[in-house]
Write a protein that holds these residues in place. Structure first.
Motif, mmCIF file in Angstrom:
data_model
loop_
_atom_site.group_PDB
_atom_site.id
_atom_site.type_symbol
_atom_site.label_atom_id
_atom_site.label_comp_id
_atom_site.label_asym_id
_atom_site.label_seq_id
_atom_site.Cartn_x
_atom_site.Cartn_y
_atom_site.Cartn_z
ATOM 1 N N SER A 168 27.171 120.200 -2.904
ATOM 2 C CA SER A 168 26.664 119.044 -2.161
ATOM 3 C C SER A 168 27.333 118.893 -0.800
ATOM 4 O O SER A 168 26.699 118.459 0.160
ATOM 5 N N LYS B 295 23.468 113.337 -5.871
ATOM 6 C CA LYS B 295 24.078 113.031 -7.162
ATOM 7 C C LYS B 295 23.069 112.515 -8.174
ATOM 8 O O LYS B 295 23.189 112.765 -9.377
ATOM 9 N N ARG C 37 23.361 120.662 -6.216
ATOM 10 C CA ARG C 37 24.265 119.610 -6.685
ATOM 11 C C ARG C 37 25.719 120.075 -6.657
ATOM 12 O O ARG C 37 26.628 119.319 -6.302
#
Length: 346
Positions: free
Chosen positions: A117, A104, A114
């Motif tokens: 994730s 993050k 990202r």
């Protein structure tokens, strides 16, 4: 990615912690920094991480200047992760949350990583074999599991440079051996360059592609584990890494005569640097003992320690204590008089 340390000096007040350090860390390399407490190895690691700034010199990461005496790029602005000796885990966060955190917040995590994730967390959990413990807090984990979490958090954002500050020193002997294999496997899987600080020669020899041996803020020698172990260039490297016995004497036509004796020892690969200082290095396993006969320079067995497949002897020889390892088939008693020679010196 290549990291270059150029003419780095670091002082704390009047104390010079690092002196003219020059080293290049190659892409994907496992580089160990080895030395005793206070030699400057952790200071060098902190400079690479961005926690300290140099007094003089420059550091380049991927051809970009990240530190000199006037400017410093902060740790969060470098594509670097660090594994700490103390684990540095957050007590209120689960294993999965520790892995998620850098995904993050790390600025170098690409958009795809990202946005996916959860997949990366699952992948990292599998790599470090913590899948069954994903929902546990640090207080519910063993020491080895905590270290795996620390490693998992560090590798999650796919850093190009992974820094490790004595990560195994808080583990027991059996766990350290196991975690060596884990770290080697992580290196193979991540392909990240690793800089690994340790005072344990066994760790450095077992894992590293190259080793930097440091002493009192200086680099004593850089080389492969085999070069460092078999061909030490200074008395410090010989004694710290190979636990070698250093003998002083004279060299003539590749023959060494230990001081105070009439012995003649052949050159078994002593480096030219030690020869120039009229020294001869012998590791404990390179020494042959025999019961002393008449007219021989002899030593006296001071202690004997049983180590399973071998005995470790200390021998008083020519006013110095020499450490010798011999197989259990060659048993001497404390107080025996023995001759001492390099193996194969016949």
């Amino acid at each position: 990615m290549t990291t270059e340390v150029v003419n780095i000096n670091k002082s704390f007040g009047d104390f010079r912690a690092l002196n003219d350090i020059n080293v290049t860390i190659n892409d994907g390399e496992f580089l160990a920094i080895l030395g005793p407490s206070g030699c400057g190895k952790t200071t060098l690691l902190r400079l690479l991480a961005g926690f300290e700034s140099p007094t003089d010199g420059m550091i380049h990461i991927n051809k970009s200047l990240v530190a000199d005496r006037k400017t410093i790029t902060q740790p969060e602005q470098r594509n670097v992760s660090m594994v700490f000796q103390s684990f540095a885990l957050w007590p209120h966060m689960t294993v999965s949350q520790h892995i998620e955190f850098p995904l993050k917040h790390h600025r170098y995590v690409d958009a795809e990583l990202r946005n996916h994730s959860k997949d990366r967390i699952d992948e990292v959990l599998k790599i470090v074999e913590l899948e069954p413990f994903a929902g546990r807090l640090p207080g519910e984990l063993s020491g080895g599991q905590k270290q795996r979490v620390s490693l998992a958090r560090a590798i999650a954002p796919k850093p190009e440079l992974l820094l490790m500050d004595e990560p195994l020193s808080n583990l027991d002997a059996e766990l350290r051996l196991e975690m060596r294999r884990e770290i080697q496997n992580l290196h193979r899987l991540t392909q990240a360059a690793i800089v690994y600080v340790t005072h344990d020669q066994g760790e450095a020899l077992a894992m590293a592609d190259r080793i930097i041996v440091m002493n009192k803020g200086h680099i004593e020698q850089i080389g492969s584990p085999e070069e460092i172990y078999h061909h030490p260039k200074t008395p410090f490297v010989a004694t710290f890494v190979g636990k070698a016995n250093i003998f002083e004497g004279t060299w003539e036509n590749n023959i060494f005569t230990p001081q105070g004796t009439n012995e003649k020892w052949k050159d078994i690969g002593v480096t030219k640097e030690l020869i120039s200082e009229n020294m001869y290095a012998l590791r404990p396993e390179q020494i042959e003992l025999k019961h002393a006969g008449q007219n021989e320079n002899f030593g006296e067995i001071l202690t004997r320690q049983f180590q399973g497949k071998e005995y470790h002897y200390s021998v008083r020889y020519n006013n110095q204590t020499v450490i010798v390892y011999r197989p259990v088939s060659e048993k001497f008693r404390v107080g025996d008089y023995v001759s001492l020679n390099p193996l194969g010196n016949h």
